[in-house]
Design an enzyme around this catalytic site. Structure first.
Site, short mmCIF file in Angstrom:
data_model
loop_
_atom_site.label_atom_id
_atom_site.label_comp_id
_atom_site.label_asym_id
_atom_site.label_seq_id
_atom_site.Cartn_x
_atom_site.Cartn_y
_atom_site.Cartn_z
N SER A 42 90.52 55.79 37.38
CA SER A 42 89.07 56.00 37.53
C SER A 42 88.63 55.03 38.62
O SER A 42 88.59 53.82 38.41
CB SER A 42 88.34 55.71 36.21
OG SER A 42 88.52 54.38 35.81
N HIS A 159 92.33 57.35 31.08
CA HIS A 159 93.57 56.62 30.80
C HIS A 159 94.40 57.27 29.70
O HIS A 159 95.45 56.75 29.32
CB HIS A 159 93.26 55.17 30.41
CG HIS A 159 92.74 54.36 31.54
ND1 HIS A 159 92.24 53.09 31.38
CD2 HIS A 159 92.63 54.63 32.86
CE1 HIS A 159 91.84 52.63 32.56
NE2 HIS A 159 92.06 53.55 33.46
N GLU A 168 87.95 52.56 27.39
CA GLU A 168 88.68 51.44 26.81
C GLU A 168 87.90 50.82 25.65
O GLU A 168 86.72 50.51 25.79
CB GLU A 168 88.93 50.35 27.87
CG GLU A 168 89.72 50.82 29.06
CD GLU A 168 89.87 49.74 30.13
OE1 GLU A 168 89.61 48.56 29.83
OE2 GLU A 168 90.23 50.09 31.26
N GLU A 209 97.55 52.10 29.80
CA GLU A 209 97.44 50.64 29.72
C GLU A 209 98.02 50.08 28.42
O GLU A 209 97.76 48.94 28.06
CB GLU A 209 95.98 50.23 29.91
CG GLU A 209 95.49 50.65 31.29
CD GLU A 209 94.09 50.18 31.63
OE1 GLU A 209 93.42 49.61 30.75
OE2 GLU A 209 93.67 50.38 32.77
N ASP A 246 84.88 49.55 27.87
CA ASP A 246 84.69 50.03 29.24
C ASP A 246 84.35 51.50 29.13
O ASP A 246 85.21 52.33 28.79
CB ASP A 246 85.97 49.82 30.07
CG ASP A 246 85.87 50.45 31.46
OD1 ASP A 246 84.76 50.88 31.85
OD2 ASP A 246 86.90 50.52 32.16
N GLU A 290 81.36 47.44 29.97
CA GLU A 290 81.64 47.62 31.40
C GLU A 290 81.24 49.03 31.83
O GLU A 290 81.45 49.99 31.09
CB GLU A 290 83.14 47.41 31.61
CG GLU A 290 83.64 47.60 33.03
CD GLU A 290 85.16 47.48 33.09
OE1 GLU A 290 85.76 48.14 33.95
OE2 GLU A 290 85.74 46.74 32.27
N ASP A 317 82.07 47.38 37.40
CA ASP A 317 83.39 47.67 37.99
C ASP A 317 83.21 48.67 39.12
O ASP A 317 83.07 48.29 40.28
CB ASP A 317 84.33 48.20 36.91
CG ASP A 317 85.68 48.68 37.47
OD1 ASP A 317 86.01 48.31 38.61
OD2 ASP A 317 86.41 49.40 36.77
N LYS A 342 88.94 43.32 40.93
CA LYS A 342 90.20 44.03 41.17
C LYS A 342 90.58 43.86 42.63
O LYS A 342 89.87 44.34 43.52
CB LYS A 342 90.04 45.52 40.84
CG LYS A 342 89.83 45.81 39.36
CD LYS A 342 89.53 47.29 39.15
CE LYS A 342 89.50 47.67 37.68
NZ LYS A 342 89.03 49.06 37.48
N HIS A 370 93.49 44.11 35.93
CA HIS A 370 94.59 44.95 36.40
C HIS A 370 94.04 46.31 36.83
O HIS A 370 92.82 46.54 36.79
CB HIS A 370 95.62 45.13 35.28
CG HIS A 370 95.06 45.83 34.07
ND1 HIS A 370 95.84 46.36 33.07
CD2 HIS A 370 93.78 46.11 33.66
CE1 HIS A 370 95.08 46.92 32.13
NE2 HIS A 370 93.83 46.77 32.48
N LYS A 393 91.43 41.10 32.01
CA LYS A 393 91.70 42.42 31.43
C LYS A 393 93.07 42.85 31.93
O LYS A 393 93.23 43.09 33.12
CB LYS A 393 90.67 43.43 31.96
CG LYS A 393 89.59 43.81 31.02
CD LYS A 393 88.70 44.87 31.65
CE LYS A 393 89.33 46.24 31.62
NZ LYS A 393 88.40 47.29 32.09
#
Length: 432
Positions: A42, A159, A168, A209, A246, A290, A317, A342, A370, A393
């Site tokens: 994403s 994910h 998440e 993840e 997230d 997030e 993010d 990131k 990550h 994270k």
């Protein structure tokens, strides 16, 4: 001893089986640094460009031979003979040589791999660990802290292949005294969560993840099963362990509405979705959210910050994409109160450090992160400690690409001891 004599780029495979760029920087005296670029699923629309070949006959178009050729050709030619200790100078040469706003000529994946490999080589030449070198580059020599992990133990959204909208669901072991203890706590909850899911007849396959990716009746049910696992592990939710989410809301933003498949395809306005999240924070000790709205929904974010910003951490993010120009605008407009960091969103170590500094100077927190496509490269662990960012994270308690970072944190904590405190809840915006 720190002059660059050779640079090598190569195509390797990431944790999703896709190609990525790895670079080696060789210095006089035999010092070598090696690093690999991660890759996101994403992605924010304003991220630096990840250069892919587009040749469908090879890796379904995802090859990175063009980016590797940039490393082995123009980048190597420009950097050989330069001093690796001058990280800002090295990064500037590559950025100027690329000449585009979003690093689309060489690819952020090429520039970043060389940037990080250069930092590792320079650290080796100085005879110091990478985190110590990063602290010096950051202008904060000797100032360290161990980050609070945000452990993504239920994966949804982009994910995972399930019906959970929110990408998440994370736990933060804020009650731990050390990062090693935090990792143990996270591991125990992760294993108890497997038992909880199995008892309910749910799938315990993992997502990108390393978190579980079960089909659940609603997004709130993800929080409920985590709460059950925390209790089963012998911890108190809200005291020993807090929760974070997230949303990656851009992924379910359609025609100006937030459409949640897991809530019966219900469509929410920005204000309605903010209050949906607010209700979840009243039911569970969620202390960080997030990307709670779409990256372009700045009016909505202003409202969300007004409603939730003095109670919990609101992390940008896709909203900020580790970009100081965008972050500066967000700070001026009072949007969110934290930034996700990131490397590959911006494409160099120097620009990453600048984003962390800008955030901290404005009273925002910085969460080192990550990507969903990772490698065994554990540089983000050193970045988190070396900048004393306070939070990290890096996925769940499975998959070597995630665990590599946790293991590096354990090693660093062992080396630094009391010089790198684990500050727990105090690191999270609004929780001090």
């Amino acid at each position: 001893m720190s002059k660059i004599v050779k640079i090598i780029g190569r195509e390797i495979i990431d944790s999703r089986g896709n190609p990525t760029v790895e670079a080696e920087v060789h210095l006089e005296g035999g010092f070598v640094g090696m690093a690999a670029a991660p890759s996101g699923a994403s992605t924010g629309s304003r991220e630096a460009l990840e250069l892919r070949d587009g040749d469908k006959s090879r890796f379904l178009g995802k090859g990175v031979t063009k980016a590797v050729a940039a490393v082995n050709g123009p980048i190597a030619q420009a950097l050989i003979g330069k001093d690796a200790k001058d990280q800002a100078g090295i990064d500037k040469i590559m950025i100027d040589l690329d000449g585009t706003e979003n690093k689309s000529k060489f690819g952020a994946n090429a520039i970043l791999a060389v940037s990080l490999a250069n930092a590792k080589a320079a650290a080796a030449a100085k005879g110091m660990p990478l985190y110590e070198h990063i602290a010096e580059l950051n202008g904060t020599p000797g100032k360290y802290s161990m980050p609070v992990p945000m452990m993504n133990i239920i994966n949804g959204g982009e994910h995972a292949d399930n019906n959970v909208d929110i990408q998440e669901f994370m736990i933060q072991p804020v009650g731990a005294k050390t990062v090693k203890e935090a990792i143990r706590m996270g591991s125990e909850v992760f294993h108890h969560l497997a038992k909880v899911l199995k008892a309910k007849g749910m799938n315990t396959a993992v997502g990108d993840e390393g978190g579980y990716a079960p089909n659940l009746g609603s997004n709130a049910e993800a929080l409920a099963v985590i709460a059950e696992a925390v209790k089963a592990a012998g911890y108190e939710l809200g005291k020993d362990i807090t929760l974070a989410m997230d949303c990656a809301a851009s992924e379910f933003y359609k025609d100006g509405k937030y459409v949640l498949a897991g809530e019966g395809n219900k469509a929410f306005t920005s204000e309605e979705f903010t209050h949906f999240l607010e209700e979840l924070t009243k039911q569970y000790p969620i202390v960080s959210i997030e990307d709670g709205l779409d990256e372009s929904d700045w009016d909505g974010f202003a409202y969300q910050t007004k409603v939730l910003g003095d109670k919990i951490q609101l992390v940008g993010d896709d909203l900020f994409v580790t970009n100081t120009k965008i972050l500066k605008e967000g700070i001026e407009k009072g949007i969110a109160n934290s930034i996700l960091i990131k490397f590959n969103q911006i494409g160099s170590l120097t620009e990453t450090l600048a984003a962390i500094k800008m955030a901290k100077d404005a009273g925002y927190t910085a969460v080192i992160s990550h990507r969903s496509g990772e490698t065994e490269d554990a540089t983000i662990a050193d970045l988190a400690v070396g900048t004393a960012a306070g939070q990290i994270k890096t996925g769940s308690m499975s998959r070597s690409d995630r665990v590599a970072k946790y293991n590096q944190l354990i090693r660093i904590e062992e080396a630094l001891g009391e010089k790198a405190p684990y500050n727990g809840r105090k690191e999270i915006k609004g929780q001090a």
